[in-house]
Design a protein around this motif. Structure first.
Motif, mmCIF file in Angstrom:
data_model
loop_
_atom_site.group_PDB
_atom_site.id
_atom_site.type_symbol
_atom_site.label_atom_id
_atom_site.label_comp_id
_atom_site.label_asym_id
_atom_site.label_seq_id
_atom_site.Cartn_x
_atom_site.Cartn_y
_atom_site.Cartn_z
ATOM 1 N N LEU B 160 -1.816 -12.714 -6.263
ATOM 2 C CA LEU B 160 -2.456 -12.053 -7.398
ATOM 3 C C LEU B 160 -3.078 -10.718 -7.010
ATOM 4 O O LEU B 160 -3.365 -9.896 -7.869
ATOM 5 N N PRO B 162 -2.353 -7.634 -5.655
ATOM 6 C CA PRO B 162 -1.979 -6.298 -6.134
ATOM 7 C C PRO B 162 -2.281 -6.113 -7.610
ATOM 8 O O PRO B 162 -2.741 -5.055 -8.034
ATOM 9 N N MET B 163 -2.047 -7.201 -8.406
ATOM 10 C CA MET B 163 -2.241 -7.057 -9.831
ATOM 11 C C MET B 163 -3.712 -6.871 -10.180
ATOM 12 O O MET B 163 -4.060 -6.009 -10.977
ATOM 13 N N VAL B 166 -4.643 -3.264 -9.441
ATOM 14 C CA VAL B 166 -4.080 -2.280 -10.377
ATOM 15 C C VAL B 166 -4.772 -2.384 -11.735
ATOM 16 O O VAL B 166 -5.154 -1.374 -12.336
ATOM 17 N N VAL B 167 -4.981 -3.625 -12.204
ATOM 18 C CA VAL B 167 -5.596 -3.805 -13.515
ATOM 19 C C VAL B 167 -7.028 -3.281 -13.517
ATOM 20 O O VAL B 167 -7.439 -2.540 -14.416
ATOM 21 N N SER B 170 -7.078 0.366 -13.661
ATOM 22 C CA SER B 170 -6.726 0.968 -14.934
ATOM 23 C C SER B 170 -7.862 0.866 -15.942
ATOM 24 O O SER B 170 -7.900 1.623 -16.905
ATOM 25 N N ILE B 171 -8.810 -0.074 -15.740
ATOM 26 C CA ILE B 171 -9.968 -0.059 -16.643
ATOM 27 C C ILE B 171 -11.149 0.616 -15.978
ATOM 28 O O ILE B 171 -12.290 0.471 -16.396
ATOM 29 N N LEU B 253 -4.150 -2.991 1.166
ATOM 30 C CA LEU B 253 -2.750 -2.584 1.214
ATOM 31 C C LEU B 253 -2.347 -1.925 -0.097
ATOM 32 O O LEU B 253 -1.504 -1.043 -0.133
#
Lengths: 281, 310
Positions: B160, B162-163, B166-167, B170-171, B253
């Protein structure tokens, strides 16, 4: 807004049922049903809240979208699963576990080696071995070989330590009895010590089964061909295709728990005599 | 003396053998490049020349331990001295700030990783203990949540990472927090499982004893359950702190621009300098060993004070 209120309503119902179940007479079904209701409640709330608050799918896609991605990308997911799980994780698991097992047998006869290797093994088992991944990717290339190598290195020491511990699980009375029967080293190994070691060996196998999938996935973050679960997760997250990423995580979760479950079943079959396996009252 | 011969001597021998094997492997793995160079230069390599070459290459496939040691010194102590000398004449605090902010200093990356690890570890452990208390005291929660906690240990939650990063990016959440969240959830599950076991460890006789003294629920918790859970807690903490560190490194990473040990490893693998990766790896290993041994030492002291060790 209606959907959010509906979500709270679903929560209230789910929780109410679970409290009602908890008050019933205890039985085997209780925990299973309760857990299933909790899981369904969470998924329903997720769906309703994400839709109700209009959360963008690049932040958190609703479960229905993930399911849709799962169905439409079946072939991609299958290819990734094959590359990462079957080639990377399973090959590495087989090589690593058998290498560790054979090493344990080899050092079993030497007390000196056991004393020397066990502290080193325990130390290495606590290190962040996953950091070896970039080096192994450089050595073995981007293909599945490097992932298998990462898995081998990750699981070798936990497995070794557990097997060595298991081989010393028999006490001196039992060893003496085998000597009384004038059993050879290998006879006492196969007829007594390996059987007594089985719970420890299976413990090592279970730890390794979770580590293997983690190792194979994380190693792909450092470089892989253009398929594989780790590749899909890291690039999918970068391209904000979160429904596909979640679908891949679902595959990883199912594969991981199924693998663990299989090893646990094997343990049940092989160590049925152990007190922890007997039927609970 | 006999304790030394029995326990320390074998370990030393094994470590020495590993280091010797390491040097041997360095010769084997790096020989291709050395032969290649000799062929292009048009000269023959004797064995001594080959060994000397393979142990001193700039971008070896396997660097020798002394090369890694040299890199470690160059990227820590030597960098500090260099930066300090270069800022000669500036005010004292500014010099300190310059030394501490040096992006090529490995210690700065160690610090970045350590701070994310510790923040995540503290939060993960705290939440884990709270959930365990809930599970032990509420039957509905035990029935519904506990199976999921146990299942979650068999799935690769690290996937989980990397997600999440990124999420959160983005917020608008970046820096230390996303890495710590990964660290937190990796240390969270072992603590929940260990604490539930620990809080349930008092047996029926002890619980009856508390009832005989008409102890209420909170007294049973504070005076019996919590103290008996301490050994279980420390076992989980040792697993949790190592897992936290792995979580922080894997998090780095994905967002490598912020630095950290994971970012150093990734940077090394992009430019092909294995020495850099090995140095980061040794730093990570040392950090893990230090963290686990701090928890272990605390465990020894606390258990002794509480009377678990006789």
């Amino acid at each position: 807004m209606m959907l959010v209120i509906a979500a709270l309503f679903v929560w209230a119902i789910g929780w109410g049922i679970n409290i009602w179940i908890a008050r019933q007479k205890p039985g085997r079904w209780q925990s299973i049903v309760s857990a299933a209701i909790f899981g369904i409640t969470l998924i329903l709330m997720w769906e309703l809240i994400v839709r109700g608050l209009e959360v963008s799918p690049v932040i958190l896609p609703p479960p229905s979208m993930i399911f849709h991605a799962f169905v439409t990308n079946k072939m991609t997911l299958l290819l990734d699963f094959y590359q990462t799980f079957v080639w990377g994780a399973l090959t590495g698991y087989a090589i690593g576990c058998s290498a560790a097992f054979l090493t344990a047998l080899a050092i079993d006869r030497s007390d000196f080696l056991k004393r020397g290797l066990l502290p080193v093994g325990n130390f290495v088992a606590a290190l962040p071995i996953i950091g070896m991944a970039p080096i192994l990717v450089m050595w073995f290339g981007f293909g599945w070989e490097s992932k298998a190598a990462v898995v081998v290195i990750m699981i070798f020491f936990p497995m070794l330590v557990n097997t060595v511990q298991g081989l010393s699980a028999t006490d001196s009375i039992q060893n003496d009895m085998m000597r009384t029967y004038s059993a050879t080293y290998w006879q006492s190994m196969f007829k007594m010590r390996l059987i007594a070691a089985a719970p420890f060996i299976f413990n090592g196998l279970k730890i390794s089964s979770t580590l293997a999938l983690i190792g194979a996935i994380v190693a792909e973050f450092f470089g892989s061909p253009i398929f594989g679960m780790g590749f899909r997760i890291s690039t999918g997250a970068g391209r904000l295709e979160l429904d596909l990423v979640w679908a891949e995580i679902v595959v990883a979760a199912i594969a991981g728990s199924a693998f663990y479950g299989l090893v646990a079943l094997g343990e049940r079959a092989a160590t049925f005599w152990h007190p922890s396996m007997r039927k609970q009252r | 003396m006999s304790g030394f011969r029995k326990n320390v001597w074998p370990v030393l021998v094994v470590v020495a053998v590993i280091i010797a094997l390491w040097y041997a492997f360095a010769v084997v793995l790096n020989s291709n490049w050395a032969y290649d160079k000799a062929k292009r230069g048009g000269y023959e390599l004797t064995f001594t020349e080959l060994v000397a070459d393979t142990w001193t290459q700039k971008k070896p496939r396997l660097p020798t331990p002394d090369q890694i040691g040299e890199e470690l010194w160059k990227s820590t102590g030597a960098r500090i001295i260099k930066k300090w000398d270069r800022t000669e004449g500036k005010p004292f605090w500014e010099r300190i700030a310059k030394v501490a902010g040096d992006p090529r200093n490995l210690l700065r990356h160690v610090w970045l990783t350590l701070s994310a690890t510790m923040l995540g570890f503290v939060f993960g452990t705290g939440l884990g203990i709270l959930l365990a208390v809930g599970i032990v005291h509420n039957k509905a929660m035990n029935n519904s949540v506990m199976p999921w906690v146990i299942t979650s240990q068999t799935i690769p939650i690290l996937a989980l990472a990397p997600m999440i990063i990124v999420v959160l990016n983005s917020i608008g959440v970046s820096g230390l927090v996303p890495k710590s969240i990964i660290s937190a959830y990796l240390s969270f599950f072992p603590v929940v499982v260990g604490m539930v076991k620990g809080l349930r460890s008092p047996d029926a006789m002890q619980l009856d004893q508390m009832r005989t003294w008409s102890g209420n629920k909170s007294q049973v918790f504070w005076k019996l359950r919590l103290p008996s859970s301490v050994p279980y807690l420390f076992t989980s903490l040792k697993i949790g702190v190592a897992a936290s560190l792995v979580g922080a490194i894997v998090g780095e990473l994905t967002i490598s621009q912020n630095g950290g040990l994971g970012a150093r490893m990734l940077q090394g693998s992009y430019v092909g300098t294995t020495i850099l990766i090995w140095a980061a790896l040794i730093a990570a290993a040392t950090l893990a060993a230090v963290l686990v041994s701090i928890v272990g030492q605390t465990e020894t002291v606390v258990k002794k004070r509480m009377g678990f060790v006789k």
